[in-house]
Design a protein around this motif. Structure first.
Motif, PDB file in Angstrom:
ATOM      1  N   ILE A  50     -45.216  -3.476   0.859  1.00 32.17           N
ATOM      2  CA  ILE A  50     -44.625  -4.422  -0.202  1.00 32.17           C
ATOM      3  C   ILE A  50     -43.787  -5.465   0.613  1.00 32.17           C
ATOM      4  CG2 ILE A  50     -44.774  -2.924  -1.947  1.00 32.17           C
ATOM      5  CD1 ILE A  50     -41.973  -2.435  -1.901  1.00 32.17           C
ATOM      6  N   GLY A  51     -43.766  -5.497   2.053  1.00 32.74           N
ATOM      7  CA  GLY A  51     -43.037  -6.399   2.607  1.00 32.74           C
ATOM      8  C   GLY A  51     -41.441  -6.093   2.941  1.00 32.74           C
ATOM      9  N   VAL A  52     -41.232  -4.797   2.742  1.00 33.36           N
ATOM     10  CA  VAL A  52     -39.893  -4.362   2.786  1.00 33.36           C
ATOM     11  C   VAL A  52     -39.609  -3.359   3.880  1.00 33.36           C
ATOM     12  CG1 VAL A  52     -38.064  -3.144   1.587  1.00 33.36           C
ATOM     13  CG2 VAL A  52     -39.656  -4.685   0.367  1.00 33.36           C
ATOM     14  N   GLU A  53     -38.621  -3.660   4.672  1.00 31.36           N
ATOM     15  CA  GLU A  53     -38.281  -2.655   5.688  1.00 31.36           C
ATOM     16  C   GLU A  53     -37.288  -1.596   5.083  1.00 31.36           C
ATOM     17  OE1 GLU A  53     -35.706  -2.370   9.924  1.00 31.36           O
ATOM     18  OE2 GLU A  53     -36.379  -4.149   9.312  1.00 31.36           O
ATOM     19  N   LEU A  54     -37.750  -0.212   5.310  1.00 32.19           N
ATOM     20  CA  LEU A  54     -37.023   0.781   4.821  1.00 32.19           C
ATOM     21  C   LEU A  54     -35.981   1.330   5.931  1.00 32.19           C
ATOM     22  CD1 LEU A  54     -36.193   3.150   2.655  1.00 32.19           C
ATOM     23  CD2 LEU A  54     -38.294   4.169   3.537  1.00 32.19           C
ATOM     24  N   ARG A  55     -34.729   1.425   5.553  1.00 30.70           N
ATOM     25  CA  ARG A  55     -33.718   2.225   6.370  1.00 30.70           C
ATOM     26  C   ARG A  55     -33.132   3.472   5.623  1.00 30.70           C
ATOM     27  NH1 ARG A  55     -30.606  -2.852   9.090  1.00 30.70           N
ATOM     28  NH2 ARG A  55     -32.433  -4.015  10.315  1.00 30.70           N
ATOM     29  N   LEU A  56     -33.055   4.418   6.299  1.00 31.49           N
ATOM     30  CA  LEU A  56     -32.703   5.912   5.738  1.00 31.49           C
ATOM     31  C   LEU A  56     -31.063   6.052   6.185  1.00 31.49           C
ATOM     32  CD1 LEU A  56     -35.683   8.110   5.468  1.00 31.49           C
ATOM     33  CD2 LEU A  56     -34.818   6.589   3.396  1.00 31.49           C
ATOM     34  N   VAL A  57     -30.200   6.325   5.282  1.00 35.02           N
ATOM     35  CA  VAL A  57     -28.947   6.952   5.839  1.00 35.02           C
ATOM     36  C   VAL A  57     -28.624   8.436   5.196  1.00 35.02           C
ATOM     37  CG1 VAL A  57     -28.055   4.560   6.157  1.00 35.02           C
ATOM     38  CG2 VAL A  57     -27.841   5.893   3.880  1.00 35.02           C
ATOM     39  N   LYS A  58     -27.736   8.976   5.851  1.00 33.72           N
ATOM     40  CA  LYS A  58     -27.446  10.433   5.254  1.00 33.72           C
ATOM     41  C   LYS A  58     -25.890  10.273   4.509  1.00 33.72           C
ATOM     42  CE  LYS A  58     -30.796  13.153   7.296  1.00 33.72           C
ATOM     43  NZ  LYS A  58     -31.460  13.552   6.162  1.00 33.72           N
ATOM     44  N   LEU A  59     -25.784  10.596   3.497  1.00 31.74           N
ATOM     45  CA  LEU A  59     -24.421  10.746   2.966  1.00 31.74           C
ATOM     46  C   LEU A  59     -24.558  12.008   1.839  1.00 31.74           C
ATOM     47  CD1 LEU A  59     -23.947   6.838   1.799  1.00 31.74           C
ATOM     48  CD2 LEU A  59     -22.697   8.120   3.514  1.00 31.74           C
ATOM     49  N   PRO A  60     -23.360  12.569   1.343  1.00 28.01           N
ATOM     50  CA  PRO A  60     -23.496  13.481   0.571  1.00 28.01           C
ATOM     51  C   PRO A  60     -23.937  13.306  -0.733  1.00 28.01           C
ATOM     52  CG  PRO A  60     -21.354  13.345   1.718  1.00 28.01           C
ATOM     53  CD  PRO A  60     -21.997  12.212   2.077  1.00 28.01           C
ATOM     54  N   ALA A  61     -24.914  14.165  -1.385  1.00 29.36           N
ATOM     55  CA  ALA A  61     -25.549  13.747  -2.403  1.00 29.36           C
ATOM     56  C   ALA A  61     -24.980  13.165  -3.451  1.00 29.36           C
ATOM     57  CB  ALA A  61     -26.402  15.247  -2.791  1.00 29.36           C
ATOM     58  N   GLU A  62     -23.714  13.717  -4.077  1.00 26.59           N
ATOM     59  CA  GLU A  62     -22.912  13.302  -5.025  1.00 26.59           C
ATOM     60  C   GLU A  62     -22.474  12.003  -4.724  1.00 26.59           C
ATOM     61  OE1 GLU A  62     -21.942  13.206  -8.900  1.00 26.59           O
ATOM     62  OE2 GLU A  62     -23.014  14.762  -8.065  1.00 26.59           O
ATOM     63  N   ARG A  63     -22.056  11.701  -3.707  1.00 28.67           N
ATOM     64  CA  ARG A  63     -21.432  10.223  -3.233  1.00 28.67           C
ATOM     65  C   ARG A  63     -22.528   9.192  -3.338  1.00 28.67           C
ATOM     66  NH1 ARG A  63     -19.124   8.810   2.626  1.00 28.67           N
ATOM     67  NH2 ARG A  63     -18.536   6.574   2.361  1.00 28.67           N
TER      68      ARG A  63
END
Length: 239
Positions: A50-63
């Protein structure tokens, strides 16, 4: 010269791919630091289409949920349906990303694999996992932790009797850490479809992303990656 630059700049910027940053609470084999996990491959490809670059980050689930709901983050990679009731600024992509098997892990194979029985034992789970927060509410001996390594360390050291986690990720962690006496209680406690959620400012992308995920499944791409990235863990456990 300045006129020329002003003329071409909008075109250049329009051609640049949009980037979305989503929180990722997953671990191998779903996502890996090298971005080679099952969900790394599937989600990245769906966003790419869909023409979007995905970047993943890791943060605590609730935050992460709070940040996404407040618009300070673009979305969350995997959440159960209905989370938008508590976080109204989140919009669910209706095509599911994966089915998660919620599972209990223990050294004691005699513990029944059901939530009511487990409530009578000392249990641990990761903060922000809403499924376990709801089902363990009011239980007597509950410990919450920040990450899966800490969770399984407590179990390995007999600080808790049961670790509540996701089946595939638990199997991979057991293999990675060489934990010989810990195994999943069978059958899984529940299976739930997991969905991508985006902040409402990205609502226009939701139907496009749902279509992209559905197309990956119809093409067989999804199934091929599933066999490659996940099934080997079931073959090597011996359980």
């Amino acid at each position: 010269m300045l006129t020329c630059l002003l003329f071409i700049s909008p075109v250049d910027f329009a051609a640049e791919p949009q980037v979305l940053v989503l929180n990722d609470v997953n671990e191998p084999p779903f996502t890996t630091p090298e971005h080679t996990g099952f969900l790394d491959v599937i989600a990245t490809e769906a966003f790419r289409r869909i023409g979007v670059e995905l970047r993943l980050v890791k943060l605590p689930a609730e935050r992460a949920l709070l940040l996404t709901n407040n618009g300070l983050q673009d979305g969350d990679l995997t959440r159960i349906a209905g989370i938008e009731e508590q976080y109204p600024n989140l919009v669910r992509v209706p095509e599911k990303l994966i089915d998660w098997d919620f599972a209990a892990f223990s050294k004691e194979a005699s513990i029944p694999a059901n939530l009511e029985a487990i409530r009578h034992h000392s249990v641990g789970f990761i903060k922000g996992w809403k499924f376990y927060e709801r089902n363990m509410a009011g239980a007597g001996r509950v410990t919450t932790v920040d990450d899966p390594e800490q969770l399984f360390r407590l179990l390995d050291r007999d600080r808790i009797e049961v670790a509540l986690y996701a089946r595939w990720m638990g199997l991979a962690l057991i293999q990675k850490q060489g934990l010989k006496n810990i195994r999943p209680l069978e059958p899984p406690l529940a299976s739930s479809a997991m969905y991508i959620y985006l902040n409402k400012r990205h609502t226009k992308l939701v139907p496009k992303l749902a279509t992209a995920l559905l197309t990956l499944k119809r093409e067989g791409f999804y199934q091929r990656v599933y066999r490659e990235k996940l099934l080997p863990y079931d073959k090597t456990t011996g359980w």
